[in-house]
Design an enzyme around this catalytic site. Structure first.
Site, PDB file in Angstrom:
ATOM      1  N   MET A  30       0.853  -1.190   0.000  1.00  7.47           N
ATOM      2  CA  MET A  30       0.000   0.000   0.000  1.00  7.47           C
ATOM      3  C   MET A  30       0.890   1.241   0.000  1.00  7.47           C
ATOM      4  O   MET A  30       0.447   2.338   0.368  1.00  7.47           O
ATOM      5  CB  MET A  30      -0.928  -0.007   1.214  1.00  7.47           C
ATOM      6  CG  MET A  30      -1.887  -1.196   1.191  1.00  7.47           C
ATOM      7  SD  MET A  30      -3.417  -0.903   2.082  1.00  7.47           S
ATOM      8  CE  MET A  30      -2.808  -0.617   3.721  1.00  7.47           C
ATOM      9  N   LEU A  33       6.597   2.980   1.734  1.00 11.18           N
ATOM     10  CA  LEU A  33       7.555   1.868   1.809  1.00 11.18           C
ATOM     11  C   LEU A  33       8.667   2.111   2.829  1.00 11.18           C
ATOM     12  O   LEU A  33       9.159   3.228   2.985  1.00 11.18           O
ATOM     13  CB  LEU A  33       8.182   1.627   0.424  1.00 11.18           C
ATOM     14  CG  LEU A  33       7.196   1.284  -0.699  1.00 11.18           C
ATOM     15  CD1 LEU A  33       7.963   0.935  -1.977  1.00 11.18           C
ATOM     16  CD2 LEU A  33       6.268   0.137  -0.309  1.00 11.18           C
ATOM     17  N   HIS A  34       9.065   1.040   3.497  1.00 12.31           N
ATOM     18  CA  HIS A  34      10.178   1.076   4.446  1.00 12.31           C
ATOM     19  C   HIS A  34      11.008  -0.191   4.239  1.00 12.31           C
ATOM     20  O   HIS A  34      10.686  -1.013   3.353  1.00 12.31           O
ATOM     21  CB  HIS A  34       9.664   1.186   5.885  1.00 12.31           C
ATOM     22  CG  HIS A  34       8.626   0.167   6.243  1.00 12.31           C
ATOM     23  ND1 HIS A  34       8.915  -1.182   6.353  1.00 12.31           N
ATOM     24  CD2 HIS A  34       7.300   0.279   6.473  1.00 12.31           C
ATOM     25  CE1 HIS A  34       7.822  -1.840   6.662  1.00 12.31           C
ATOM     26  NE2 HIS A  34       6.813  -0.979   6.730  1.00 12.31           N
ATOM     27  N   HIS A  37       9.299  -3.562   3.583  1.00 14.54           N
ATOM     28  CA  HIS A  37       8.819  -3.811   2.216  1.00 14.54           C
ATOM     29  C   HIS A  37       9.995  -4.166   1.299  1.00 14.54           C
ATOM     30  O   HIS A  37       9.874  -5.036   0.432  1.00 14.54           O
ATOM     31  CB  HIS A  37       8.156  -2.549   1.632  1.00 14.54           C
ATOM     32  CG  HIS A  37       6.910  -2.119   2.330  1.00 14.54           C
ATOM     33  ND1 HIS A  37       6.846  -0.986   3.105  1.00 14.54           N
ATOM     34  CD2 HIS A  37       5.666  -2.662   2.359  1.00 14.54           C
ATOM     35  CE1 HIS A  37       5.617  -0.850   3.579  1.00 14.54           C
ATOM     36  NE2 HIS A  37       4.887  -1.851   3.152  1.00 14.54           N
ATOM     37  N   GLN A  61     -10.193  -2.544   2.680  1.00 16.52           N
ATOM     38  CA  GLN A  61      -9.708  -3.162   3.919  1.00 16.52           C
ATOM     39  C   GLN A  61      -9.691  -2.186   5.100  1.00 16.52           C
ATOM     40  O   GLN A  61      -9.163  -2.516   6.161  1.00 16.52           O
ATOM     41  CB  GLN A  61      -8.343  -3.813   3.702  1.00 16.52           C
ATOM     42  CG  GLN A  61      -7.181  -2.866   3.460  1.00 16.52           C
ATOM     43  CD  GLN A  61      -5.941  -3.615   3.005  1.00 16.52           C
ATOM     44  OE1 GLN A  61      -5.864  -4.112   1.892  1.00 16.52           O
ATOM     45  NE2 GLN A  61      -4.941  -3.715   3.871  1.00 16.52           N
ATOM     46  N   GLN A 148       5.862 -11.444   7.360  1.00 18.16           N
ATOM     47  CA  GLN A 148       5.402 -12.239   8.506  1.00 18.16           C
ATOM     48  C   GLN A 148       4.790 -11.358   9.602  1.00 18.16           C
ATOM     49  O   GLN A 148       4.106 -11.842  10.482  1.00 18.16           O
ATOM     50  CB  GLN A 148       6.582 -13.031   9.071  1.00 18.16           C
ATOM     51  CG  GLN A 148       6.171 -14.029  10.139  1.00 18.16           C
ATOM     52  CD  GLN A 148       7.312 -14.405  11.041  1.00 18.16           C
ATOM     53  OE1 GLN A 148       8.196 -15.157  10.631  1.00 18.16           O
ATOM     54  NE2 GLN A 148       7.327 -13.862  12.258  1.00 18.16           N
ATOM     55  N   GLN A 153      -2.806 -12.293   8.261  1.00 20.42           N
ATOM     56  CA  GLN A 153      -3.006 -12.006   6.833  1.00 20.42           C
ATOM     57  C   GLN A 153      -2.281 -13.047   5.979  1.00 20.42           C
ATOM     58  O   GLN A 153      -2.833 -13.608   5.025  1.00 20.42           O
ATOM     59  CB  GLN A 153      -2.474 -10.601   6.520  1.00 20.42           C
ATOM     60  CG  GLN A 153      -2.360 -10.291   5.032  1.00 20.42           C
ATOM     61  CD  GLN A 153      -1.956  -8.853   4.767  1.00 20.42           C
ATOM     62  OE1 GLN A 153      -2.774  -7.963   4.848  1.00 20.42           O
ATOM     63  NE2 GLN A 153      -0.703  -8.622   4.438  1.00 20.42           N
ATOM     64  N   MET A 180       9.034  -2.801  12.004  1.00 20.79           N
ATOM     65  CA  MET A 180       8.802  -1.692  11.072  1.00 20.79           C
ATOM     66  C   MET A 180       7.376  -1.735  10.545  1.00 20.79           C
ATOM     67  O   MET A 180       6.844  -2.809  10.231  1.00 20.79           O
ATOM     68  CB  MET A 180       9.781  -1.758   9.917  1.00 20.79           C
ATOM     69  CG  MET A 180      11.158  -1.336  10.342  1.00 20.79           C
ATOM     70  SD  MET A 180      12.182  -0.988   8.919  1.00 20.79           S
ATOM     71  CE  MET A 180      13.722  -0.677   9.774  1.00 20.79           C
ATOM     72  N   THR A 182       4.471   1.084   8.326  1.00 18.53           N
ATOM     73  CA  THR A 182       4.177   2.424   7.794  1.00 18.53           C
ATOM     74  C   THR A 182       3.490   3.261   8.863  1.00 18.53           C
ATOM     75  O   THR A 182       3.681   4.471   8.944  1.00 18.53           O
ATOM     76  CB  THR A 182       3.275   2.284   6.549  1.00 18.53           C
ATOM     77  OG1 THR A 182       3.935   1.424   5.626  1.00 18.53           O
ATOM     78  CG2 THR A 182       2.994   3.625   5.903  1.00 18.53           C
TER      79      THR A 182
END
Ligand code: PAF
Length: 268
Positions: A30, A33-34, A37, A61, A148, A153, A180, A182
């Protein structure tokens, strides 16, 4: 790196790759990014010839009152990070492209989508399965990579995605142990300091330095506890004599920010 926002243009590139027998790995995101990702992207590039990353903040969602409007949208920065990692293609569709007939909840996830995170976020897994299914139909990857950190999910997607091999990547953490996310950027400086208590408590529970009630009590000193459970990691149900892998799963609220974390480990 090619960037597409329409299905037709994306698919003509994907068809071109397929005609050359090149396999495709897919990382849905989505945005915002960090390094977490980016680790998914690295794993994807080791799993196939070509890597496609989608950036789409999926309205289906998010529930009412959740952070759909505030969710960080950092497209330019995200695309330069992906370019640095030599991603082959980014897909940045509009809501209309993904949901041409409007966002609707036609997918039935069942009980597994109503426990844990699904209890507090009843739309969440329906929305995730819906968008992942739609993206898989468009991209038709051989492999897709999920983190993970969102363990439930990952578990649900493995159940619902026949035909696509699902790989998982370990949680990437800040130096002090915070997973980590977002959403970590929503935390105030003070909340950010408190947030480390989540991982610390899960580790104490794993090492039997605290039992489950004591770990819950400890978390409640710092957070509003959503859930803390110890389950069979393969079934997300109670531990039995057949359990080989254990999942410590947790969600808390810190102010208005919801944090999740987990530890998955082998029994015995
Ligand atoms: O994990 C996420 O970022 C999202 O739930 C996903 C899988 C990209 C679907 O929107």
């Amino acid at each position: 790196m090619q960037v597409f926002n329409t299905i037709t243009n994306l698919q003509s590139t994907l068809d071109d790759w397929r005609s050359k027998d090149q396999s495709i790995a897919f990382v849905p995101t989505m945005g915002g990014l960090h390094a977490g990702h980016l680790s998914l992207v690295t794993q994807a590039s080791q799993a196939a010839d070509k890597v496609v990353v989608s950036i789409f903040v999926n309205p289906a969602q998010f529930g009412e009152g959740e952070d759909f409007g505030d969710y960080p949208r950092t497209l330019e920065g995200d695309l330069s990070l992906l370019k640095e990692l030599q991603v082959d293609c980014a897909f940045t569709p509009s809501i209309e492209t993904i949901y041409p007939n409007g966002v609707h909840f036609g997918v039935e996830v069942g009980e597994i989508g109503q426990i844990l995170c699904g209890k507090t976020r009843p739309h969440f897994f329906t929305g995730v399965v819906q968008v992942v299914g739609r993206l898989f139909d468009i991209i038709r990857p051989e492999v897709a990579v999920f983190g993970q950190k969102d363990y439930q999910q990952l578990h649900i997607i493995k159940r619902f995605s026949s035909g696509v091999k699902i790989l998982s990547a370990p949680i990437v953490r800040e130096k002090d142990g915070l997973a980590m996310s977002t959403r970590n950027q929503y935390l105030s400086a003070n909340e950010r300091k408190i947030a480390v208590q989540l991982r610390k408590t899960l580790l104490q529970l794993q090492k039997n330095e605290l039992d489950l009630p004591a770990a819950r009590k400890q978390l409640q000193q710092y957070f509003k506890l959503d859930y803390l459970v110890v389950l069979d990691a393969n079934t997300l149900s109670k531990i039995t004599n057949n359990t080989s892998k254990i999942a410590i799963l947790c969600a808390v609220f810190l102010g208005s920010t919801r944090l999740i974390d987990n530890i998955i480990f082998n029994q015995g």
